[in-house]
Design a protein around this motif. Sequence first.
Motif, PDB file in Angstrom:
ATOM      1  N   GLN A  15      51.228 112.833 -77.783  1.00  0.00           N
ATOM      2  CA  GLN A  15      49.867 112.362 -78.073  1.00  0.00           C
ATOM      3  C   GLN A  15      49.787 110.850 -78.061  1.00  0.00           C
ATOM      4  O   GLN A  15      48.846 110.275 -77.519  1.00  0.00           O
ATOM      5  N   ILE A  16      50.811 110.226 -78.638  1.00  0.00           N
ATOM      6  CA  ILE A  16      50.797 108.765 -78.662  1.00  0.00           C
ATOM      7  C   ILE A  16      50.947 108.233 -77.242  1.00  0.00           C
ATOM      8  O   ILE A  16      50.263 107.302 -76.817  1.00  0.00           O
ATOM      9  N   MET A  17      51.822 108.880 -76.464  1.00  0.00           N
ATOM     10  CA  MET A  17      52.007 108.434 -75.077  1.00  0.00           C
ATOM     11  C   MET A  17      50.725 108.607 -74.258  1.00  0.00           C
ATOM     12  O   MET A  17      50.423 107.798 -73.394  1.00  0.00           O
ATOM     13  N   VAL A  18      50.002 109.671 -74.539  1.00  0.00           N
ATOM     14  CA  VAL A  18      48.753 109.902 -73.817  1.00  0.00           C
ATOM     15  C   VAL A  18      47.718 108.841 -74.203  1.00  0.00           C
ATOM     16  O   VAL A  18      46.931 108.389 -73.391  1.00  0.00           O
ATOM     17  N   PHE A  19      47.763 108.431 -75.457  1.00  0.00           N
ATOM     18  CA  PHE A  19      46.763 107.484 -75.932  1.00  0.00           C
ATOM     19  C   PHE A  19      46.995 106.075 -75.387  1.00  0.00           C
ATOM     20  O   PHE A  19      46.044 105.370 -75.055  1.00  0.00           O
ATOM     21  N   LEU A  20      48.260 105.676 -75.295  1.00  0.00           N
ATOM     22  CA  LEU A  20      48.569 104.270 -75.001  1.00  0.00           C
ATOM     23  C   LEU A  20      47.869 103.680 -73.774  1.00  0.00           C
ATOM     24  O   LEU A  20      47.312 102.592 -73.867  1.00  0.00           O
TER      25      LEU A  20
ATOM     26  N   HIS B 106      45.104 104.240 -72.632  1.00  0.00           N
ATOM     27  CA  HIS B 106      43.672 104.083 -72.898  1.00  0.00           C
ATOM     28  C   HIS B 106      43.407 103.064 -74.003  1.00  0.00           C
ATOM     29  O   HIS B 106      42.255 102.820 -74.350  1.00  0.00           O
ATOM     30  N   TYR B 107      44.501 102.525 -74.545  1.00  0.00           N
ATOM     31  CA  TYR B 107      44.380 101.704 -75.744  1.00  0.00           C
ATOM     32  C   TYR B 107      43.331 100.607 -75.603  1.00  0.00           C
ATOM     33  O   TYR B 107      42.485 100.421 -76.479  1.00  0.00           O
ATOM     34  N   SER B 108      43.371  99.905 -74.451  1.00  0.00           N
ATOM     35  CA  SER B 108      42.468  98.755 -74.309  1.00  0.00           C
ATOM     36  C   SER B 108      41.016  99.191 -74.147  1.00  0.00           C
ATOM     37  O   SER B 108      40.108  98.438 -74.448  1.00  0.00           O
ATOM     38  N   ARG B 109      40.805 100.404 -73.682  1.00  0.00           N
ATOM     39  CA  ARG B 109      39.440 100.856 -73.430  1.00  0.00           C
ATOM     40  C   ARG B 109      38.806 101.482 -74.665  1.00  0.00           C
ATOM     41  O   ARG B 109      37.599 101.594 -74.753  1.00  0.00           O
TER      42      ARG B 109
ATOM     43  N   ALA C 280      32.994 106.925 -72.947  1.00  0.00           N
ATOM     44  CA  ALA C 280      32.543 107.713 -74.096  1.00  0.00           C
ATOM     45  C   ALA C 280      33.074 109.137 -73.999  1.00  0.00           C
ATOM     46  O   ALA C 280      33.484 109.731 -74.996  1.00  0.00           O
ATOM     47  N   MET C 281      33.096 109.673 -72.762  1.00  0.00           N
ATOM     48  CA  MET C 281      33.621 111.025 -72.569  1.00  0.00           C
ATOM     49  C   MET C 281      35.084 111.095 -73.014  1.00  0.00           C
ATOM     50  O   MET C 281      35.500 112.018 -73.702  1.00  0.00           O
ATOM     51  N   VAL C 282      35.837 110.102 -72.563  1.00  0.00           N
ATOM     52  CA  VAL C 282      37.260 110.075 -72.931  1.00  0.00           C
ATOM     53  C   VAL C 282      37.392 109.947 -74.443  1.00  0.00           C
ATOM     54  O   VAL C 282      38.241 110.605 -75.062  1.00  0.00           O
ATOM     55  N   ALA C 283      36.526 109.140 -75.048  1.00  0.00           N
ATOM     56  CA  ALA C 283      36.591 108.977 -76.501  1.00  0.00           C
ATOM     57  C   ALA C 283      36.321 110.305 -77.208  1.00  0.00           C
ATOM     58  O   ALA C 283      37.007 110.668 -78.167  1.00  0.00           O
TER      59      ALA C 283
ATOM     60  N   LEU D  81      41.227 107.729 -63.537  1.00  0.00           N
ATOM     61  CA  LEU D  81      39.896 107.355 -63.086  1.00  0.00           C
ATOM     62  C   LEU D  81      39.634 105.873 -63.343  1.00  0.00           C
ATOM     63  O   LEU D  81      38.770 105.272 -62.735  1.00  0.00           O
ATOM     64  N   PHE D  82      40.412 105.304 -64.272  1.00  0.00           N
ATOM     65  CA  PHE D  82      40.240 103.895 -64.573  1.00  0.00           C
ATOM     66  C   PHE D  82      41.212 103.027 -63.801  1.00  0.00           C
ATOM     67  O   PHE D  82      40.924 101.905 -63.457  1.00  0.00           O
ATOM     68  N   ASP D  83      42.374 103.566 -63.576  1.00  0.00           N
ATOM     69  CA  ASP D  83      43.440 102.738 -63.038  1.00  0.00           C
ATOM     70  C   ASP D  83      44.384 103.638 -62.247  1.00  0.00           C
ATOM     71  O   ASP D  83      44.710 104.734 -62.698  1.00  0.00           O
ATOM     72  N   GLN D  84      44.785 103.165 -61.078  1.00  0.00           N
ATOM     73  CA  GLN D  84      45.648 104.041 -60.280  1.00  0.00           C
ATOM     74  C   GLN D  84      46.920 103.335 -59.868  1.00  0.00           C
ATOM     75  O   GLN D  84      47.487 103.656 -58.826  1.00  0.00           O
TER      76      GLN D  84
END
Lengths: 677, 331
Positions: free
Chosen positions: A19-24, A26-29, A84-87, A122-125
Motif C-alpha cells: 500500500q505504501i509503495m502504491v501510494f508513493l 502519487h505522493y506529489s499529486r 480527484a478520482m485517484v484520491a 496516466l500521469f507519468d509514463q
Amino acid sequence: MIPAIQISRQTLVWLFIAQIMVFLPHYSRMPIWLAGLLLVCIVWRVQVYRGHWSYPRRPVKFGLLGLAILFVLLSFPRVLGLEAMVAFLFVAYSLKLLEMYSKRDALVVIYLSLFILMTGFLFDQNILLALYNFITVIVVMTCMIGLNQEKGYVFPLRTFRMSTAMLLQSVPLMVVMFLVLPRLPAFWNVPVQQEGAKTGVSDTMSPGNFVDLTRSDELVMRVTFNGEKPIPQQLYWRGLVFSNFDGRTWRQAEPEQLINRGLGKTVIWYESGSYRFRNDLATMDFEQGERVLDYEVILEETHQPWLFALGVPVPETDGVGLVSDFRLLKQGPVTTRFKYNVYSYPDAVIERDLPQWRRELETAIPEAVNPRSRELATRWYQEAGSDEAYVEKLLDYFNQSFYYTLQPPALGNDSVDEFLFDSQRGFCEHFASSFTFMLRAVEIPARVVAGYQGGEANPYQDYMLVRQYDAHAWTEVWIKDKGWVRYDPTFAVAPERILDGFSRAFEGSEELATTGFGFDDVANLSMFYNLQLQFDRLNYLWARWVLGYDAGKQKSMLEKLLGAYSVARLAMVFLAFSVGFLVLVYLYLLWRERDRTADPAVRLYRRLLKKLSRAGVEIHTSDTPLDIAARSGVANAQELESIMDDFNRLFYQTGRRDRETLDDLSKRVRQWRGRMV
Amino acid sequence: MARPALVNTLIEQGRSRYKSWIDRRIPPSQQVTLTQKNIFIFPNRHALFYFIVVATLWIAATNYENNLAFGLGFLLIALFVVAILHTFNNMSGLQLSVVHVPTVFAGEYADVEFLLQTREGQNRDSLHIGWHKEHYIHTGLVNTPQQRIKVPVQATRRGWFNPGRITIQTTFPLGIIRSWTHMDMDVRILTYPKPVRFADLQAVKSADGEGEESGTQKGSEEFDSLQDYIPGMSLRQVSWKHAAKGQGLKAREFIDYTESFLWLDWETLPTLGVEERLSTLCYWALESEKSGEVYGLRMPGVEVLPDSGAKHMEQVLTALALYGQSGGEVS
C-alpha cells in the motif's frame, strides 16, 4: 465464498508495504492528509491484529468515510478530474483496511492496488516509474500468494522470491501480447488531468517570459531524422506565431483572424488515406523548393496544443493540423508524450503574394506607444531606401550597441523605446520584439515566432535533444518576391548563441552560476554528462518503442513480420506461440520426470521393460531378467533371452565395464521389436 | 454344530486377505504419483474477479491510449498463464501412499494415515486432501520432502468400507486456478458393526451355557493359580492382596468351566433384523470382553470358539463385520 480465514501476519505486513509503495508515486499529486489517513489505517489494523484495538464500529467507519469524501471534495477544484478520482480510490483503499476481516477483503485491497498502480501511468509514463511499478506488482502478488499459503508455511522471503519468479516468467508472454494483440480505438472521451502545469513556451510573450525557461534543462522533445540532417543554423523549431501586439505583450492571432480567405479555413488537418488534406494544401501559397527533411518528433507533455517543427512543415500524423501561418497544431493539448512525423521544406517560399488581410494583420501596431522608436524607424527607413536595406540597417544597429544577457533590467510600458534607447541589454525576446516593432512601424509585414532553437545530438543514438533552455524567439519578415523570411536579431548580437547552442554559449560564464543554473557544472564533468546522455538514450528508446507503439506501428511491424496483416495470420502467429509454449512445457515435464538413475545399464534395462510391457508382457518387480525372457511368449524370444543374458552379465560382472558391450546392447535393445506370438 | 476347522479357515482367510491387501498397498512401488495424466486443472470462480480487474484495466488503457496500462493488463494475463503452470507444478510429481488403515466401528471416523512425499528440495504449498470437503486436511511440504498425514473419513457401513476416491487439490499460488485429482487409493477400512444394545446379554447368558463340551479353559470363574502380571491382563485378575504386601503385581489365573462359556448366538435374537442382530452381538462382545468373560460367537455359517483377550475380540468383531459379505461367508 472464500472462507473467512485470518490473514497471516506476514501477508499483512506485505500488504502494508504494497500500500505504501502504491501510494508513493502519487505522493506529489495527493494532499498530505491522504498519506496521514493511510498511516492511521495501517496503525489501526496492526493494533487490531495484535488484539489491542478492535475494528471500528459502523458509525465510526461511516463517519471516517464521510469526512474523507468531504476532504477530497474540498481538496480538488475539479471533482470529476483524474486526481480527484485517484484520491477517492485512495480513500476506499485506506479505509478498506479497517474492515479487512478475511481473505476476500484482502483480495479487494489487492485488486484496488493494481488499479491505483495503473492510474499512476496516466500521469507519468517514464521508465523509472515503470520499473518501480513492476516491483510494486511483485509485492502485491506476494500478498496474493501469501493469502493462499497455509498459516504454518508462510516464509515471507520465499513468498517474495516466488512472486518475483512468476512475474519475471510472465514478461515474455506480456511482450508478445503487447506486440501482437490488436488495439482498439478509445471507447469514449475520457477526462484528462487539467491541473498539470503547462510547461514550455507560453502563448503570450512579454519581457521576462523566457528567463525561467532558460534556467531549465528539462527535455522538450527528441527528434530523429531520416536521411538528411539540418545544420545548426537551420534548427529553428517553430511553435507559435505572435501577430498581435499591444505595446508590451505579443499574442497569437485569434483563429478568425487567421482564416485562409481562399480556403475558408484556419487549419487543415492531416488525415491518412484522405485526399482532402493534399487538396487543401495545394490551394495554400506554398512552393516546396528543393530540399526536404523527413523526421519524427517525440514531444514531452506540454498541456498545450502547439507542436514544434522546422521551417515550412507538412504533418504526416493523424490529428495534427497545419495552420494558415504554417505552424503545426494538435487537436487537443499534449497531455502525454506525443509522437508525430513531419516533412519540412527548408527552401520553401510561402505567400509570395501576400493577401491584403494578412498584410493588415502583420503590420498592425497600437497607436501612441513607443513614440521614439516609431520616429527612428521612419527616419531610417527613408535613409535605407528599400525594405531589405532597412532590415540590414536594423541588424547592424543591434550588432553594434547591444549586449546579450540573461539578466536584463526591467522594462516599463514603452518597452521597445526603453530597450532600444536606454537599457540596450536583453535576450531573444527583447530583440525579436523590438525588431518586429521597428519593421511594423514602417508597415513592413513582420511577426514574432517563438519556439526552440538548436538541439544537441546524442552520440549514443541517432537523434537530437531539444531542452527548455533552447527556447527562443525570432522574427519573420515578408520580403517582396521572397515571401516570409526568417531574421534572427539575436544572431546579430550573439551569433555564438545560435551557432553553438545555448549551453555552450554560456559555458564558463558567471551569469548562469548566479542565476542558479547548474547544468554547466554537470556538463563539465564528462562522466556525468555521458551517463546523462546514456540515460536519455534509454528514455528515447522507451518513448519511441514502448510508449509510441500504437496501432499504426503494430500494423507496420506485423506487416514486416508476416508479409501482410490479417486477422487469420495474427491468429496463426498466436496459435504458433501458444503451441510452441506448451511443447516447451511438456518437454520440461519430461525432462523433470526423467530417469535419474546414474547407471546407464539400469536405465537401458528399464527401457526394455517398458517396451515389453507395452507389448503385453506382464512384469513383476521380483522377476529376474531370465524369468521375463522365459515367460514372455514373444515371437523373437531367442533374441530376448540373449539380450537378457547380456544384461545379467553386465549387472553382475566385476571390475570395469567396457563401453562397447553397453553400446552394443543399447543398439540391440533399440532394434528389438516386441511382438506376441 | 461346531465347525471349528472351518471357522478357523474362514478367519484365516479373512486375515490373509487383509494381509495380502496390506502387502499390496504398502510397498513403495504401489504409491500413487501425480502426473500430467491424472491431474486436472481449471480456473475457479475467483478467476472471474481477476479477469474483471484485467478487463477494466484494458478498457482504461484503450480509452487513455496508455501503453503502460496495456502493459500492466497484459502482465496480469501472462501471470495467469504462468500461474496455471505453477499450480500444476505444485501437484505434479507428488507421491501419496497409504501407511495405515485403522479399523473402526460403523459411524465412526477413521483416520487413514498417508505418507506424502516429494523430491528433495521441492516445496509443495497449501494442499487440500480428503474425501469430503468438510474434512479436507490442509497441509504442505515446505522444507521437508515427506510428511505423514491423517485423513478422517466416516465409515458409514460395516464390512470392508471403501471410502471411494480421495481428492487432492490445490489453488496455490494465486488462488484463482484449481488443480485437482481424484485418486482411488484402494483404501478399505475394516468396519465393525455399530455396537447397539437391542437386547440384554444376561438373558442370553442364562438361556445358554448348558455344557455342550466339557473341560477347562482359562477364564474368570474359578481361581486356579498365581502368576506374574503381564501388562495387558485384566486388572480384575490382579491379586491386590499380594500387591499390598509388596510382592509385586501377581495375576490370579482363573479357570472357567465349559458350562460357563458365553455363546453370543445369532439365534437368540430372532425378532431383530440382520444389522440389528450384528450390532447387538457386537455390543455383547465388547461388554463381555470388558468384564473378562470367555465368550464365543455363533452365527449362521460362522463360529468363533470361546476365548477372551484383545486378539479374540478382534476375531469376533471381524467376523461380525464381514458377516454376509464376500470373504466373510461360508461357501
